[in-house]
Design a protein around this motif. Sequence first.
Motif, PDB file in Angstrom:
ATOM      1  N   GLU A   1       0.843  -1.190   0.000  1.00 23.14           N
ATOM      2  CA  GLU A   1       0.000   0.000   0.000  1.00 23.14           C
ATOM      3  C   GLU A   1       0.879   1.240   0.000  1.00 23.14           C
ATOM      4  OE1 GLU A   1      -2.684   1.478   3.427  1.00 23.14           O
ATOM      5  OE2 GLU A   1      -4.002   0.202   2.209  1.00 23.14           O
ATOM      6  N   GLY A   2       0.522   2.222  -0.824  1.00 21.91           N
ATOM      7  CA  GLY A   2       1.306   3.453  -0.902  1.00 21.91           C
ATOM      8  C   GLY A   2       0.418   4.642  -1.181  1.00 21.91           C
ATOM      9  N   SER A   3       0.931   5.842  -0.878  1.00 21.63           N
ATOM     10  CA  SER A   3       0.150   7.065  -1.082  1.00 21.63           C
ATOM     11  C   SER A   3       0.956   8.142  -1.799  1.00 21.63           C
ATOM     12  CB  SER A   3      -0.354   7.596   0.266  1.00 21.63           C
ATOM     13  OG  SER A   3       0.741   7.820   1.148  1.00 21.63           O
ATOM     14  N   GLN A   4       2.016   7.731  -2.501  1.00 21.63           N
ATOM     15  CA  GLN A   4       2.883   8.715  -3.136  1.00 21.63           C
ATOM     16  C   GLN A   4       2.223   9.414  -4.319  1.00 21.63           C
ATOM     17  OE1 GLN A   4       6.112   7.330  -5.624  1.00 21.63           O
ATOM     18  NE2 GLN A   4       5.420   5.197  -5.460  1.00 21.63           N
ATOM     19  N   TRP A   5       1.064   8.909  -4.787  1.00 18.67           N
ATOM     20  CA  TRP A   5       0.392   9.510  -5.940  1.00 18.67           C
ATOM     21  C   TRP A   5      -0.747  10.437  -5.533  1.00 18.67           C
ATOM     22  CZ3 TRP A   5       3.203   8.925 -10.078  1.00 18.67           C
ATOM     23  CH2 TRP A   5       4.040   7.811 -10.172  1.00 18.67           C
ATOM     24  N   GLY A   6      -0.866  10.706  -4.236  1.00 15.76           N
ATOM     25  CA  GLY A   6      -1.898  11.623  -3.779  1.00 15.76           C
ATOM     26  C   GLY A   6      -3.128  10.917  -3.252  1.00 15.76           C
ATOM     27  N   THR A   7      -3.259   9.622  -3.514  1.00 14.38           N
ATOM     28  CA  THR A   7      -4.368   8.796  -3.033  1.00 14.38           C
ATOM     29  C   THR A   7      -3.802   7.440  -2.627  1.00 14.38           C
ATOM     30  OG1 THR A   7      -5.938   9.880  -4.524  1.00 14.38           O
ATOM     31  CG2 THR A   7      -6.581   7.748  -3.639  1.00 14.38           C
ATOM     32  N   THR A   8      -4.305   6.879  -1.552  1.00 13.88           N
ATOM     33  CA  THR A   8      -3.805   5.589  -1.093  1.00 13.88           C
ATOM     34  C   THR A   8      -4.303   4.469  -2.008  1.00 13.88           C
ATOM     35  OG1 THR A   8      -3.743   6.347   1.207  1.00 13.88           O
ATOM     36  CG2 THR A   8      -3.728   3.958   0.826  1.00 13.88           C
TER      37      THR A   8
END
Length: 327
Positions: free
Chosen positions: A305-312
Motif C-alpha cells: 500500500e502506498g500514497s505517493q500519488w496523492g491517493t492511497t
Amino acid sequence: MDYFNFPVKPKEHTILELREFSRKLVRELGFMRPSLADSDLAPSAVHAIIEIGLVPGIQARNLASVLRLDKSNTSRQVAKLETLGLVSRESADDDGRSFRLHLTETGQKLREKIDRFATDQVSNALRQLTSAEQQTLIRSLALYTDALTQNNAGKAQRPEGSADQQILQGYQPGCIGDIASLHARYYSRASGFGVFFERRVATELAEFAQALPAKNKALWLYVENGKTLGSIAIDGDETTGIAHLRWFIVDDALRGSGVGRRLLSLAMDFVDDRFDETYLWTFKGLDAARHLYESSGFKLTDEAEGSQWGTTVVEQRFSRSSDNVRG
C-alpha cells in the motif's frame, strides 16, 4: 487460503457453459429489451452515450471501432442522438470531413442516469457474493473479455493502415501534454487520482524527454492527426542492467485495436537487446493490464500500500527477465 482441485472439463463443455453464461448476462442486463437502463434508447445508443461520455471529443470512426459497428450504422446512430439533443459534433480537421463528438448537457444528465442504473444493478448483485468471490469474478471477467478483445482485434481491419505506420519514436511536440492528459483521465476514473498525479506525470515525463535521444532510453508514441493517443517509454540503467517501463497508456477509443500490445512489443524488443531485466509499477485492480503484462513475461514481484500519488492505493511491481527470452 484454501485451494481446491476441480476436475478438468473437456474444452467443448467449457465452451457451452461460457455461451450459456453469456446469454444469461445479455438477458439479465437487459440487452434484449427495446430500450436499456430506463433510457428509452436502444442498447447500441446507450453504449454510444457511455463511450462519448468516457472520451469527450472521440471521433466517429473511433466510436465505430469501440462499438464494433460499421461506419454507416455509427453515422445513423450519431445522427439520431444529435436529433434528440444528446450529442453535438465539432470539426476535427480543416476540411470538415472528420468530427469530434461530445455529450450535450442533456446527454450528460442521461449518462449520469444510466450510470446510476448500472451501478445499482451491479451493486445489488454483488451483495450476494463474498468479497473473495467478487475479486475472483473481476479477475475472471477481465481475462475473458481481454481474450475476446484480442481475438476480435486480430480479425478487424484498421482503416488507416497498420499501427506501425502511426507509431513514432522519440519526442514529438505536444506529446507531453497529451500523455499527461491520457493518464489523468484514466487514473481519475480507475483510482481517484487528481491534480497531484497529473502534475507529477507531466513533470517527470518532461524531464525524461529532455534527455532524449539516449542509447539507454526510448519513447514510442502512437499518433493520429498530430495527437498522441498512446505511449510507452523505457528508462534504462546501463550500470545495473535494469530497465524501467514507464508511461504505458492507450486512449480508450483504441481499446481492442492491438495498439497497446504493439507498443509493448516494441519496448520489449528494445530492452532485450540491452538490459537483463525490466520492471514496472502499476496498481492492484487493473486486471486487463495485468493480463497483458503477464502474457509478455512479467511476473508480480512486490505488492504494498502506498500514497505517493496523492491517493492511497495498492501498488504492484512486475518484473521480466530478458534471459528467459534470449534463452
